[in-house]
Design an enzyme around this catalytic site. Structure first.
Site, PDB file in Angstrom:
ATOM      1  N   ASP A 181       4.457 -17.030  43.531  1.00 38.00           N
ATOM      2  CA  ASP A 181       3.738 -17.083  44.811  1.00 38.00           C
ATOM      3  C   ASP A 181       4.093 -15.879  45.687  1.00 38.00           C
ATOM      4  O   ASP A 181       3.365 -15.553  46.632  1.00 38.00           O
ATOM      5  CB  ASP A 181       4.161 -18.342  45.590  1.00 38.00           C
ATOM      6  N   GLN A 211       3.561 -26.390  45.707  1.00 33.31           N
ATOM      7  CA  GLN A 211       2.360 -26.372  46.553  1.00 33.31           C
ATOM      8  C   GLN A 211       2.717 -26.736  47.996  1.00 33.31           C
ATOM      9  O   GLN A 211       3.424 -27.710  48.252  1.00 33.31           O
ATOM     10  CB  GLN A 211       1.315 -27.350  45.988  1.00 33.31           C
ATOM     11  N   LYS A 224      -5.547 -24.531  39.640  1.00 38.57           N
ATOM     12  CA  LYS A 224      -4.528 -23.610  39.114  1.00 38.57           C
ATOM     13  C   LYS A 224      -4.185 -23.969  37.670  1.00 38.57           C
ATOM     14  O   LYS A 224      -4.087 -23.090  36.802  1.00 38.57           O
ATOM     15  CB  LYS A 224      -3.269 -23.651  40.001  1.00 38.57           C
TER      16      LYS A 224
HETATM   17  N1  GUN Z   1      -1.037 -23.887  49.817  1.00 39.10           N
HETATM   18  C1  GUN Z   1      -2.165 -23.203  50.104  1.00 39.10           C
HETATM   19  N2  GUN Z   1      -2.187 -22.020  49.439  1.00 39.10           N
HETATM   20  C2  GUN Z   1      -1.049 -21.956  48.724  1.00 39.10           C
HETATM   21  C3  GUN Z   1      -0.515 -21.010  47.820  1.00 39.10           C
HETATM   22  O1  GUN Z   1      -1.086 -19.942  47.555  1.00 39.10           O
HETATM   23  N3  GUN Z   1       0.684 -21.311  47.262  1.00 39.10           N
HETATM   24  C4  GUN Z   1       1.335 -22.469  47.543  1.00 39.10           C
HETATM   25  N4  GUN Z   1       2.523 -22.668  46.953  1.00 39.10           N
HETATM   26  N5  GUN Z   1       0.866 -23.386  48.375  1.00 39.10           N
HETATM   27  C5  GUN Z   1      -0.325 -23.131  48.958  1.00 39.10           C
END
Ligand code: GUN
Length: 286
Positions: free
Chosen positions: A120, A97, A53
């Site tokens: 998100d 996350q 990311k």
């Molecule tokens: N863990 C796995 N996929 C995601 C996501 O898209 N966002 C977040 N915040 N955590 C994750």
């Protein structure tokens, strides 16, 4: 019939190019879009995700901050960090996350993020906005699936879409997005009695279960569009999705591969959401 591939890498490249151009335009107005990513603990998969990311932000000209915290970080300290980022004008998107360590209430942390920075799309306010058709951030994975359908010029009006999986992150928001585009939507899950009877009726199938071969070729109507959100390993340790890709390719009209399908689109839509958060903050978008 050999299904056409919907190439998530190519579509991502195109969309990320647009993000980069709009980021440059914002920069000319003195605003650099900024994403804060918080990682608590040392989950190996999470470490890879956040690294990807942050790299995607840099490649698209977005500012990003990666905050790594020890797994022992307590909930109130994390909530204080989220609050500080809510108040930070250089940060337009905040991503905590998941999963978080068990001693932290993930829902409470998600709700602490300002809805204006909820890139998100996990906040209850974002979920409510999606449900009611109001402006708000859409969860990145189903949003990416919608962009993939758009990329092939697919008109959902009156089509029957079957979503397999009902998670808050993919299945449920996916169903709402398809509904918003006037599809007739069926959501299937672990208690669905006859999955095949449902999928055989579908013009579009989205598989988001997290299990190999949830969808096999005998379950697909000829010419259907198949989107595979799964990310699993086969017996040889190779990455694979939720659908029997090789066999379904002979039945469907379009299909997303794994890897190189929905996966890259998730990060792409995170960039789009972050850019749009910055555009709203800069007053160039309502
Ligand atoms: N863990 C796995 N996929 C995601 C996501 O898209 N966002 C977040 N915040 N955590 C994750």
């Amino acid at each position: 019939m050999t299904a056409q591939l919907i190439d998530g890498n190519a579509l991502s490249q195109y969309l990320r190019g647009d993000v980069a151009a709009r980021a440059t335009a914002l920069q000319a107005r003195g605003v650099t879009p900024g994403l804060a990513v918080i990682l608590v603990g040392d989950n190996p998969a999470s470490q890879v995700y956040v690294r990807n990311k942050v790299k995607a932000c840099a490649d698209a000209g977005l500012h990003s901050v990666l905050e790594k915290h020890d797994a022992t970080l307590n909930e109130s300290a994390l909530l204080a960090r989220v609050q500080a980022l809510n108040d930070d004008p250089t940060i337009h998107g905040i991503l905590v996350q998941l999963p978080l360590p068990a001693h932290i209430d993930a829902q409470k942390v998600t709700e602490a993020i300002s809805p204006a920075k909820d890139v998100d799309g996990f906040h209850i306010a974002s979920a409510g906005a999606l449900m009611t058709g109001m402006p708000g951030f859409w969860p990145c994975t189903p949003y990416g699936c919608m962009k993939m359908l758009e990329s092939i010029g697919y008109d959902l009006r009156g089509k029957h879409a079957v979503v397999i999986g009902r998670s808050n992150i993919v299945g449920k928001p996916m169903a709402l997005m398809l509904l918003q585009k006037n599809a007739t939507v069926t959501v299937c899950h672990s208690a669905t009695r006859d999955l095949k009877a449902q999928t055989l009726q579908a013009d579009v199938i989205v598989a988001a279960v997290g299990k190999r071969n949830v969808l096999t070729a005998d379950m697909v109507k000829p010419g259907a569009v198949v989107l595979d959100v799964g990310m699993n390993r086969d017996d040889d340790g190779k990455l694979c999705g939720d659908v029997d890709f090789a066999a379904i390719r002979g039945v469907a009209s379009h299909i997303t591969p794994v890897p190189g399908g929905v996966g890259p689109m998730t990060i792409t839509m995170l960039l789009v959401n972050t850019l749009e958060a910055a555009e709203r903050a800069a007053g160039v978008r309502s």
